[in-house]
Write a protein that holds these residues in place. Sequence first.
Motif, short mmCIF file in Angstrom:
data_model
loop_
_atom_site.label_atom_id
_atom_site.label_comp_id
_atom_site.label_asym_id
_atom_site.label_seq_id
_atom_site.Cartn_x
_atom_site.Cartn_y
_atom_site.Cartn_z
N LEU A 254 -68.30 -33.16 20.57
CA LEU A 254 -66.84 -33.23 20.53
C LEU A 254 -66.32 -34.59 20.99
N TRP A 255 -66.99 -35.18 21.97
CA TRP A 255 -66.41 -36.33 22.64
C TRP A 255 -66.70 -37.62 21.89
N PRO A 256 -65.72 -38.50 21.79
CA PRO A 256 -65.89 -39.77 21.06
C PRO A 256 -66.64 -40.79 21.91
N ASN A 257 -67.86 -40.46 22.31
CA ASN A 257 -68.65 -41.31 23.18
C ASN A 257 -69.96 -41.63 22.46
N PRO A 258 -70.29 -42.90 22.28
CA PRO A 258 -71.51 -43.23 21.53
C PRO A 258 -72.79 -42.98 22.30
N LEU A 259 -72.72 -42.70 23.60
CA LEU A 259 -73.93 -42.50 24.38
C LEU A 259 -74.67 -41.24 23.94
N ALA A 260 -75.95 -41.38 23.68
CA ALA A 260 -76.78 -40.25 23.25
C ALA A 260 -78.21 -40.53 23.65
N GLN A 261 -79.00 -39.46 23.79
CA GLN A 261 -80.43 -39.56 24.01
C GLN A 261 -81.11 -38.55 23.10
N LEU A 266 -74.27 -37.21 24.86
CA LEU A 266 -74.21 -37.01 26.31
C LEU A 266 -72.81 -36.66 26.78
N GLY A 267 -71.84 -36.66 25.89
CA GLY A 267 -70.49 -36.23 26.25
C GLY A 267 -69.82 -37.18 27.23
N ASP A 268 -69.18 -36.62 28.23
CA ASP A 268 -68.43 -37.40 29.21
C ASP A 268 -69.40 -38.04 30.19
N CYS A 269 -69.94 -39.18 29.79
CA CYS A 269 -71.00 -39.84 30.54
C CYS A 269 -70.82 -41.34 30.40
N GLY A 270 -71.03 -42.08 31.48
CA GLY A 270 -70.92 -43.53 31.44
C GLY A 270 -72.18 -44.20 31.95
N ARG A 271 -72.10 -45.53 32.05
CA ARG A 271 -73.23 -46.31 32.54
C ARG A 271 -72.82 -47.07 33.79
N HIS A 272 -73.73 -47.17 34.75
CA HIS A 272 -73.48 -47.97 35.96
C HIS A 272 -74.82 -48.39 36.54
N PRO A 273 -74.96 -49.64 36.94
CA PRO A 273 -76.26 -50.12 37.41
C PRO A 273 -76.71 -49.50 38.73
N ALA A 274 -75.80 -48.92 39.50
CA ALA A 274 -76.20 -48.33 40.78
C ALA A 274 -76.78 -46.93 40.63
N SER A 275 -76.69 -46.34 39.45
CA SER A 275 -77.27 -45.02 39.22
C SER A 275 -78.78 -45.13 39.07
N ARG A 276 -79.50 -44.11 39.46
CA ARG A 276 -80.95 -44.14 39.45
C ARG A 276 -81.53 -44.37 38.06
N ASP A 277 -80.83 -43.93 37.01
CA ASP A 277 -81.33 -44.15 35.66
C ASP A 277 -80.31 -44.88 34.78
N ASN A 407 -54.35 -47.75 35.70
CA ASN A 407 -53.83 -47.48 34.37
C ASN A 407 -55.00 -47.35 33.41
N ILE A 408 -55.28 -46.13 32.99
CA ILE A 408 -56.44 -45.87 32.14
C ILE A 408 -56.02 -45.84 30.67
N LEU A 409 -56.75 -46.57 29.85
CA LEU A 409 -56.53 -46.53 28.40
C LEU A 409 -57.19 -45.26 27.88
N SER A 410 -56.41 -44.22 27.70
CA SER A 410 -56.94 -42.90 27.32
C SER A 410 -56.72 -42.67 25.84
N ASP A 411 -57.67 -41.95 25.22
CA ASP A 411 -57.47 -41.51 23.84
C ASP A 411 -57.08 -40.05 23.80
N GLY A 412 -56.80 -39.46 24.96
CA GLY A 412 -56.34 -38.08 24.99
C GLY A 412 -57.41 -37.03 24.82
N THR A 413 -58.68 -37.41 24.95
CA THR A 413 -59.74 -36.42 24.71
C THR A 413 -60.72 -36.25 25.85
N VAL A 414 -60.75 -37.13 26.84
CA VAL A 414 -61.74 -36.99 27.91
C VAL A 414 -61.10 -37.03 29.28
N PHE A 415 -60.28 -38.03 29.57
CA PHE A 415 -59.90 -38.30 30.97
C PHE A 415 -58.38 -38.17 31.12
#
Length: 415
Positions: A254-261, A266-277, A407-415
């Motif tokens: 459903l979510w307009p997020n290109p992240l996948a494995q 992966l849906g509502d998921c982001g990337r950050h270097p401090a995360s373990r993976d 101020n978040i640039l939202s597309d009205g579907t996740v946040f």
Amino acid sequence: MSSRLAGREAPLRPAPDEAVRRLLSAEAVRTRCHDIMAAAERDELTHFQWHPGKVADIAAYVAATTRQRFPNLTIPPHSRWRHFEVLGYHLAPAHPSDTAESRAEIARRAIDLVIPSVLLDAGAGPHWQYRDPRHGTLSRSEGLAAASLALFTGGELSADPDDPLRTDAERLSGCEEHTLARVFQAGADNPLVGLRERAALLRRLGSLLQDHPAIFGTPARLGHLFDYIAAHASDGCVRVPDILSLLLTILGPLWPNPLAQSGIALGDCGRHPASRDGYVPFHKLTQWLVYSLIEPLAVGGLRVTDEDHLTGLAEYRNGGLLLDMGALTVRDRRLLEYPQPAGSEPVIEWRALTVAALDTLRVAVGQRLAAGQRPPLTMAQLMEGGTWAAGRAVAARARGDGRPPLNILSDGTVF
């Protein structure tokens, strides 16, 4: 309309790739968000600084807010039903004389209503308002609740003119922007953030229902999710982690997020270097959906357990409370001045710190509210009591229109 459910021998929990399965869970939300908090405690983050000395002040304020709203400390869980109740629409309680089928139909109709309503509840923007004939002018979450309720009760989601209070894949798949605009009273003079994207999300939802006949039946109806969950319950008991796993796997596309494995979104998921993976999942709307499904499932006769598997919700009222009361500060003030994409590293950092801080606040607020042998404060009660209302109040004091500090640039579907 006739319907058929099939494939009930399949397990409730799907079996995606193991690495993906780990990310499609509340446990992954909690552990990755605490990874970011650990970096904050070492003062290693790029965008925010964490000030734990402010936690006591925030906990005291949240506890006072909770006591003001619920003096006897009978705190309902945070869910979409609280908004509906303000509008006078209550989940019909089961009666001892009800048959199992009548209880099941109450649950189906509640699910038919609450899932689209939750999915349509990403930020509305500061300018949109909904004029309700009974309750006046509403905005933000309350306005979206009223508009989605009108969408449902007006039969806009039903494919059966003799049974308007249901949500069918056929109608979802054909949802057009102009239909949402009409029901949500949106237009050039009343702009709703992400109107086009919300309509597209409902269409994708319709397609997903049709892609899973073993869960939603043929023809596909959203409320048949109850039958699927009930068929896989153990002695009438269903675990929240299993419900969440099921929904995250089904709703990921459903979510307009290109992240996948492994080809799985992966849906509502982001990337950050401090995360373990490197990944930081939030699953905000899906978790709130599970919070909002617990009551319908119980009315249908199921016993729902392990509610504390869910995390706090990474959204701007909870996160705004931390910023507005000084537990979080930005390293660069420009972060507060310019719009930030929802998937940007600063926003991922903010949301992760919000989830981790809510775990800390739950303990601190619970200690302040403790009375005798009162059961421990649940996360759903913390937010309802709670952090969400406190975050809204401090935002209104800090900024007259109550907008969030970022101020978040939202597309009205996740946040």
